[in-house]
Design an enzyme around this catalytic site. Structure first.
Site, PDB file in Angstrom:
ATOM      1  N   HIS A  28      41.319 -66.542  60.664  1.00 30.68           N
ATOM      2  CA  HIS A  28      41.320 -67.963  60.278  1.00 30.68           C
ATOM      3  C   HIS A  28      42.110 -68.711  61.348  1.00 30.68           C
ATOM      4  O   HIS A  28      43.042 -68.157  61.961  1.00 30.68           O
ATOM      5  CB  HIS A  28      42.019 -68.063  58.922  1.00 30.68           C
ATOM      6  CG  HIS A  28      41.981 -69.407  58.283  1.00 30.68           C
ATOM      7  ND1 HIS A  28      42.819 -70.423  58.646  1.00 30.68           N
ATOM      8  CD2 HIS A  28      41.215 -69.899  57.276  1.00 30.68           C
ATOM      9  CE1 HIS A  28      42.579 -71.486  57.897  1.00 30.68           C
ATOM     10  NE2 HIS A  28      41.599 -71.205  57.055  1.00 30.68           N
ATOM     11  N   ASP A  79      47.746 -61.264  57.325  1.00 35.30           N
ATOM     12  CA  ASP A  79      47.318 -62.450  56.597  1.00 35.30           C
ATOM     13  C   ASP A  79      46.553 -61.961  55.363  1.00 35.30           C
ATOM     14  O   ASP A  79      45.397 -61.544  55.456  1.00 35.30           O
ATOM     15  CB  ASP A  79      46.429 -63.310  57.509  1.00 35.30           C
ATOM     16  CG  ASP A  79      45.889 -64.527  56.772  1.00 35.30           C
ATOM     17  OD1 ASP A  79      46.154 -64.673  55.558  1.00 35.30           O
ATOM     18  OD2 ASP A  79      45.187 -65.331  57.413  1.00 35.30           O
ATOM     19  N   GLN A  93      43.119 -63.771  51.613  1.00 39.92           N
ATOM     20  CA  GLN A  93      41.913 -63.467  50.828  1.00 39.92           C
ATOM     21  C   GLN A  93      42.066 -62.192  50.019  1.00 39.92           C
ATOM     22  O   GLN A  93      41.537 -62.093  48.916  1.00 39.92           O
ATOM     23  CB  GLN A  93      40.687 -63.349  51.751  1.00 39.92           C
ATOM     24  CG  GLN A  93      40.290 -64.647  52.419  1.00 39.92           C
ATOM     25  CD  GLN A  93      39.828 -65.722  51.419  1.00 39.92           C
ATOM     26  OE1 GLN A  93      39.364 -65.434  50.320  1.00 39.92           O
ATOM     27  NE2 GLN A  93      39.980 -66.981  51.805  1.00 39.92           N
ATOM     28  N   LYS A 131      44.953 -69.573  46.196  1.00 40.31           N
ATOM     29  CA  LYS A 131      43.786 -68.679  46.224  1.00 40.31           C
ATOM     30  C   LYS A 131      43.965 -67.543  45.222  1.00 40.31           C
ATOM     31  O   LYS A 131      43.177 -66.620  45.155  1.00 40.31           O
ATOM     32  CB  LYS A 131      43.598 -68.113  47.626  1.00 40.31           C
ATOM     33  CG  LYS A 131      43.207 -69.192  48.644  1.00 40.31           C
ATOM     34  CD  LYS A 131      42.869 -68.591  49.987  1.00 40.31           C
ATOM     35  CE  LYS A 131      42.913 -69.589  51.106  1.00 40.31           C
ATOM     36  NZ  LYS A 131      41.716 -70.406  51.228  1.00 40.31           N
ATOM     37  N   CYS A 182      36.855 -72.539  59.046  1.00 36.30           N
ATOM     38  CA  CYS A 182      38.101 -72.447  59.836  1.00 36.30           C
ATOM     39  C   CYS A 182      38.191 -71.104  60.546  1.00 36.30           C
ATOM     40  O   CYS A 182      39.274 -70.500  60.636  1.00 36.30           O
ATOM     41  CB  CYS A 182      39.343 -72.660  58.969  1.00 36.30           C
ATOM     42  SG  CYS A 182      39.397 -74.282  58.239  1.00 36.30           S
TER      43      CYS A 182
HETATM   44  N1  PMP Z   1      44.034 -67.244  56.229  1.00 36.13           N
HETATM   45  C1  PMP Z   1      42.895 -67.053  55.569  1.00 36.13           C
HETATM   46  C2  PMP Z   1      42.168 -65.736  55.726  1.00 36.13           C
HETATM   47  C3  PMP Z   1      42.383 -68.046  54.735  1.00 36.13           C
HETATM   48  O1  PMP Z   1      41.242 -67.846  54.070  1.00 36.13           O
HETATM   49  C4  PMP Z   1      43.084 -69.271  54.614  1.00 36.13           C
HETATM   50  C5  PMP Z   1      42.548 -70.394  53.743  1.00 36.13           C
HETATM   51  N2  PMP Z   1      41.183 -70.603  53.868  1.00 36.13           N
HETATM   52  C6  PMP Z   1      44.284 -69.405  55.313  1.00 36.13           C
HETATM   53  C7  PMP Z   1      44.732 -68.385  56.110  1.00 36.13           C
HETATM   54  C8  PMP Z   1      45.091 -70.673  55.212  1.00 36.13           C
HETATM   55  O2  PMP Z   1      45.514 -70.857  53.903  1.00 36.13           O
HETATM   56  P1  PMP Z   1      46.148 -72.249  53.439  1.00 36.13           P
HETATM   57  O3  PMP Z   1      45.185 -73.315  53.861  1.00 36.13           O
HETATM   58  O4  PMP Z   1      46.264 -72.103  51.958  1.00 36.13           O
HETATM   59  O5  PMP Z   1      47.465 -72.377  54.130  1.00 36.13           O
END
Ligand code: PMP
Length: 410
Positions: A127, A204, A207, A230, A368
């Site tokens: 991401h 990270d 997910q 999430k 993203c």
């Molecule tokens: N890493 C991953 C794999 C994500 O899916 C996301 C959110 N789509 C993020 C980081 C960022 O999370 P947040 O926008 O809640 O800070």
């Protein structure tokens, strides 16, 4: 509230699924949980309860409400530690989300540990939140970024993993599960390889945390990040797990009230970890709501959740594969409940908007994860993602609506 895995009663726990009428008076079919999950009623009630009965600031005032708010706030830290099997609540820092957690590590390791020519390994699957902070450090500090590439099926190409490490490698940053492709990475193997090469590891887990048991002690990762929203919790709350010896060595991130021990006009000394990293008034209601979300998920057996969600994944994948000119992007056999796909000659945005007219909420775009999209040879996909409250009827409604949309184009 659901005490075991009874889908009808789980759906009852999420009022929005019953109460929300979306486009054209359709009931909501929510297939965008990878962006954010819906919130069970106990989370909404916990936030309501805090504001209607306990509202006050934490850690400071001498009165009853402040003591209660502090207790609930700190209870969530304990619950979080337990949830990911951290050794202590001191390993848990509350942030505003996974994005801030990663920025905190990048900023603090960047200022205290990384030097010019040092190397950080990221992956093509990340991401943007796990790419951009490292690029900024590269440009500011003169470090180098190495990249683990993707294979055609959306898995990381780990064939030459050892070759990416050298004596300058200081950190490996990798997601446990891709938000764009669904692939689940062999993080234990990655962590062990990094440690063998004297590099730290940031996982990270944004997910993965909602789809499987996380055990940071067994994984032995140095940092683990995720977002409450999430995981059935509120927005604006994130978690940074870190090993204590690292957190203690790292300088503070944001500065101000709450993170200090003593301040004179000449200099300041800092509070102990984790408070050293939590400057200012935190998101108290959000953290308390997250505590309720953890109570909620703790009622589930992860093995049952996994097999239920895998069943939805397989059911939907099989139905999608019957559709002419549809291609699934990300076909690893180790996937969480996320399906990205394209349909030849029809733009994903057009399909997404028309699905919305039938009340089907899906995600469209690059998620993203532009480098992942580029590696897979696409600029955007349609993504459906599932959580515990989805059922096969949601998938049937989605496939019916998708076929209707396609008949308009064809
Ligand atoms: N890493 C991953 C794999 C994500 O899916 C996301 C959110 N789509 C993020 C980081 C960022 O999370 P947040 O926008 O809640 O800070």
């Amino acid at each position: 509230m659901a005490l075991d895995f009874d889908i009808a009663s789980i759906r009852d726990d999420f009022s929005i699924l019953k109460n929300s009428y979306v486009a054209n008076n359709n009931k909501l079919v929510y297939l965008d949980s990878a962006a954010t999950t819906q919130k069970p009623n106990i989370v909404i009630e916990a936030i309501n309860n805090y504001y209607s009965k306990l509202n006050s600031n934490v850690h400071r005032s001498a009165h009853y409400l402040a003591a209660m708010a502090t207790k609930y706030f700190e209870d969530t830290r304990l619950k979080t530690a337990k949830f990911i099997n951290a050794k202590s609540a001191d390993n848990i820092i509350f942030t505003s989300g996974a994005t801030e957690s990663i920025n905190l590590v990048a900023n603090c390791l960047g200022r205290s540990y990384l030097k010019v020519e040092d190397e950080v390994i990221i992956t093509e699957m990340e991401h943007h939140a796990n790419i951009v902070p490292w690029q900024i450090l590269r440009d500011e500090l003169g470090i180098k970024l190495q990249v683990i590439k993707l294979k055609d099926n959306g898995e990381l190409d780990l064939d030459n993993l050892d070759k990416l490490f050298n004596n300058k490698t200081k950190l490996l940053c990798v997601s446990a599960m891709s938000n764009a492709l669904g692939s689940i990475n062999p993080i234990k193997k990655l962590i062990d390889t990094a440690h063998k090469n004297n590099a730290y590891v940031l996982i990270d887990g944004s997910q993965l945390a909602v789809h499987g048991k996380v055990d940071v002690s067994e994984l032995d990762c140095d940092f683990f990040v995720f977002s409450a929203h999430k995981l059935y919790g509120p927005t604006g709350v994130g978690v940074l797990y870190g090993k204590l010896e690292l957190l203690e060595k790292m300088p503070p991130y944001k500065t101000g009230g709450e993170m200090i021990e003593k301040v004179t006009l000449d200099k300041s000394t800092y509070a102990e970890v984790p408070h050293k990293f939590e400057a200012g008034t935190p998101n108290i209601s959000g953290v308390i709501g997250f505590g309720a979300a953890l109570d909620y998920v703790n009622k589930f057996d992860w093995n049952i959740v996994n097999s239920y969600e895998n069943d939805l994944l397989k059911y939907c994948t099989d139905k999608l594969l019957k559709i002419d000119k549809l291609k699934i992007i990300g076909t690893s056999d180790k996937k969480g409940p996320i399906i990205s796909f394209i349909i030849e000659d029809i733009h994903a945005n057009d399909i997404g908007s028309l699905l919305d007219e039938s009340g089907i909420a899906v995600r469209v775009g690059h998620h993203c994860a532009m480098p992942a999209m580029e590696a897979m040879g696409v600029s955007s996909t349609l993504r459906v993602s599932f959580a515990v409250y989805n059922n096969k009827k949601d998938i049937d409604d989605f496939i019916l609506a998708l076929n209707k949309v396609l008949s308009i184009f064809r």
